[in-house]
Structure formats: C-alpha cells, structure tokens
Design a protein around this motif. Structure first.
Motif, PDB file in Angstrom:
ATOM      1  N   UNK A  95       9.815   5.334   3.693  1.00 43.86           N
ATOM      2  CA  UNK A  95      10.107   4.263   2.739  1.00 43.86           C
ATOM      3  C   UNK A  95       8.862   3.960   1.912  1.00 43.86           C
ATOM      4  N   UNK A  96       7.717   3.874   2.575  1.00 47.79           N
ATOM      5  CA  UNK A  96       6.446   3.638   1.884  1.00 47.79           C
ATOM      6  C   UNK A  96       6.188   4.758   0.868  1.00 47.79           C
ATOM      7  N   UNK A  97       6.378   6.003   1.290  1.00 45.62           N
ATOM      8  CA  UNK A  97       6.176   7.148   0.406  1.00 45.62           C
ATOM      9  C   UNK A  97       7.153   7.096  -0.772  1.00 45.62           C
ATOM     10  N   UNK A  98       8.404   6.761  -0.498  1.00 47.85           N
ATOM     11  CA  UNK A  98       9.412   6.641  -1.545  1.00 47.85           C
ATOM     12  C   UNK A  98       9.000   5.595  -2.578  1.00 47.85           C
ATOM     13  N   UNK A  99       8.525   4.457  -2.117  1.00 49.38           N
ATOM     14  CA  UNK A  99       8.096   3.388  -3.030  1.00 49.38           C
ATOM     15  C   UNK A  99       6.906   3.846  -3.865  1.00 49.38           C
ATOM     16  N   UNK A 100       5.931   4.503  -3.231  1.00 53.05           N
ATOM     17  CA  UNK A 100       4.778   5.006  -3.982  1.00 53.05           C
ATOM     18  C   UNK A 100       5.212   6.003  -5.052  1.00 53.05           C
ATOM     19  N   UNK A 101       6.110   6.885  -4.701  1.00 53.76           N
ATOM     20  CA  UNK A 101       6.608   7.863  -5.672  1.00 53.76           C
ATOM     21  C   UNK A 101       7.392   7.167  -6.791  1.00 53.76           C
ATOM     22  N   UNK A 102       8.225   6.218  -6.418  1.00 56.78           N
ATOM     23  CA  UNK A 102       9.031   5.488  -7.391  1.00 56.78           C
ATOM     24  C   UNK A 102       8.149   4.720  -8.386  1.00 56.78           C
ATOM     25  N   UNK A 103       7.072   4.114  -7.874  1.00 59.29           N
ATOM     26  CA  UNK A 103       6.170   3.325  -8.712  1.00 59.29           C
ATOM     27  C   UNK A 103       5.068   4.173  -9.349  1.00 59.29           C
ATOM     28  N   UNK A 104       5.090   5.469  -9.073  1.00 52.35           N
ATOM     29  CA  UNK A 104       4.073   6.384  -9.595  1.00 52.35           C
ATOM     30  C   UNK A 104       2.668   5.988  -9.126  1.00 52.35           C
ATOM     31  N   UNK A 105       2.561   5.654  -7.837  1.00 50.38           N
ATOM     32  CA  UNK A 105       1.288   5.224  -7.260  1.00 50.38           C
ATOM     33  C   UNK A 105       0.737   6.196  -6.213  1.00 50.38           C
ATOM     34  N   UNK A 161       4.283  -3.281   9.250  1.00 47.17           N
ATOM     35  CA  UNK A 161       3.148  -3.259   8.321  1.00 47.17           C
ATOM     36  C   UNK A 161       3.410  -2.378   7.110  1.00 47.17           C
ATOM     37  N   UNK A 162       3.898  -1.160   7.334  1.00 46.20           N
ATOM     38  CA  UNK A 162       4.120  -0.248   6.209  1.00 46.20           C
ATOM     39  C   UNK A 162       5.276  -0.701   5.326  1.00 46.20           C
ATOM     40  N   UNK A 163       6.298  -1.286   5.931  1.00 48.47           N
ATOM     41  CA  UNK A 163       7.429  -1.774   5.141  1.00 48.47           C
ATOM     42  C   UNK A 163       7.015  -2.991   4.312  1.00 48.47           C
ATOM     43  N   UNK A 164       6.265  -3.894   4.907  1.00 50.46           N
ATOM     44  CA  UNK A 164       5.799  -5.071   4.154  1.00 50.46           C
ATOM     45  C   UNK A 164       4.857  -4.642   3.028  1.00 50.46           C
ATOM     46  N   UNK A 165       3.969  -3.710   3.311  1.00 43.34           N
ATOM     47  CA  UNK A 165       3.042  -3.238   2.283  1.00 43.34           C
ATOM     48  C   UNK A 165       3.805  -2.604   1.118  1.00 43.34           C
ATOM     49  N   UNK A 166       4.837  -1.822   1.424  1.00 42.43           N
ATOM     50  CA  UNK A 166       5.653  -1.210   0.368  1.00 42.43           C
ATOM     51  C   UNK A 166       6.327  -2.292  -0.479  1.00 42.43           C
ATOM     52  N   UNK A 167       6.837  -3.321   0.168  1.00 45.31           N
ATOM     53  CA  UNK A 167       7.458  -4.429  -0.572  1.00 45.31           C
ATOM     54  C   UNK A 167       6.437  -5.170  -1.430  1.00 45.31           C
ATOM     55  N   UNK A 226       3.778  -3.898  -2.801  1.00 47.71           N
ATOM     56  CA  UNK A 226       3.509  -3.046  -3.963  1.00 47.71           C
ATOM     57  C   UNK A 226       4.630  -3.149  -5.003  1.00 47.71           C
ATOM     58  N   UNK A 227       5.872  -3.186  -4.520  1.00 51.16           N
ATOM     59  CA  UNK A 227       6.989  -3.326  -5.451  1.00 51.16           C
ATOM     60  C   UNK A 227       6.934  -4.674  -6.159  1.00 51.16           C
ATOM     61  N   UNK A 228       6.669  -5.719  -5.400  1.00 55.86           N
ATOM     62  CA  UNK A 228       6.594  -7.070  -5.970  1.00 55.86           C
ATOM     63  C   UNK A 228       5.475  -7.159  -7.010  1.00 55.86           C
ATOM     64  N   UNK A 229       4.325  -6.592  -6.678  1.00 56.92           N
ATOM     65  CA  UNK A 229       3.176  -6.640  -7.588  1.00 56.92           C
ATOM     66  C   UNK A 229       3.372  -5.829  -8.869  1.00 56.92           C
ATOM     67  N   UNK A 230       4.225  -4.834  -8.817  1.00 55.90           N
ATOM     68  CA  UNK A 230       4.407  -3.970  -9.990  1.00 55.90           C
ATOM     69  C   UNK A 230       5.405  -4.518 -10.993  1.00 55.90           C
ATOM     70  N   UNK A 231       6.089  -5.603 -10.658  1.00 54.65           N
ATOM     71  CA  UNK A 231       7.075  -6.160 -11.577  1.00 54.65           C
ATOM     72  C   UNK A 231       6.759  -7.561 -12.007  1.00 54.65           C
TER      73      UNK A 231
END
Length: 161
Positions: free
Chosen positions: A82-92, A148-154, A156-161
């Motif tokens: 999920x973390x990897x998916x979010x990073x890829x989705x956000x281009x991070x 931890x990894x799920x919260x961190x991914x969230x 990152x998503x929150x910060x990018x929008x």
C-alpha cells in the motif's frame, strides 16, 4: 450461525481481492502502478484466504496454525505494498527510495517471521471463533510496522492535496 456468515464474507473478500487484482492487470499490464496494485490485491486475497481456512469446521489445529501464519505473512505485506502504491501514485518513489527500502526490509522480515511462532504462537477459542491467533512479542512489532507504514502513506496522501 454468525461464524458461518463471517467465514463466507472472508472467503468472498479473498476471491474479490484476487479477482480485482487480475482484472486490473489484464487492463494495463505494462503500467507499474497497476502491477503494484495487482500484487497488493494478491496479498489481500492471501491474507483473507488464510484467515478463512482457519474457520473451516474440519480443520485441525496444526493446519489452522499454518493457515494463520500464512495469512499473517501476506497481511504484513499489505502495508508495504500500500505504501509503495501510494508512492507510485503520488510520483514520490524517487524521493522516498530509502523509506521504501526500509518498508520492504521491515515488512519482508516480519513476513518471514510470521511463518514462525514469533508472531502467531498459538491459536485459542475466542468469541465465536474456534481458532483465534495468540501473539507473542512479535505480534506487537507486526502491528507497529503495519500501522506505521499505512499511517505514513496516508500522511503523504494528505500532504500532497
């Protein structure tokens, strides 16, 4: 009765996870984001399938322990994927390579350890379940990494929008 309904829902979730992943992969197999999603869906399916197998009426305790451990091994990989998916989705991915590597190392290690008594030491009856996992110290570490990894991914998503 509740036990059977819960088992059916868990089985349907496993089948749905596999099906959604395969469906997405057949639409755009060359896209990296879709390939990550596919593997994420496989782990969700594996997690639920292992969990479902612990609820089968005729399963022995030893078979249920193996199923529970496989379920947990797949489950921890959900967090890193999920973390990897979010990073890829956000281009991070490029800017978070070290964090991604740490996520794969921590969750990969926990996945392997989940196949041993370090995470699921035993199964005991609890509520309406015949076999419910009993964790040791490793279970707390497992939950810590997952959350931890799920919260961190969230975050990152929150910060990018």
């Amino acid at each position: 009765m509740l036990h059977k309904i819960y088992a059916i829902i868990t089985l349907l979730t496993a089948i749905s996870g596999f099906a959604i992943g395969i469906f997405a992969l057949t639409l755009q197999p060359g896209r990296k984001l879709v390939r990550i999603w596919f593997v994420l869906c496989l782990m969700i399916g594996g997690w639920n399938m292992g969990y479902y197998l612990t609820m089968i009426e005729n399963i022995s305790k030893q078979q249920a322990i193996v199923s529970s451990r496989i379920s947990h091994a797949c489950g921890i990989l959900i967090a890193v994927l999920f973390f990897h998916f979010v990073l890829e989705f956000l281009n991070l991915v490029n800017s978070k390579k070290k964090m991604l590597r740490l996520a794969y190392i921590s969750c990969g290690t926990m996945s392997v350890l989940s196949l041993t008594p370090f995470v699921v030491a035993d199964l005991q009856p609890k509520m309406f379940m015949r076999f419910y996992p009993v964790g040791k110290i490793g279970y707390g570490i497992y939950v810590f990494f997952f959350v931890s990894w799920v919260i961190y991914a969230h975050k990152l998503m929150f910060n990018s929008y």
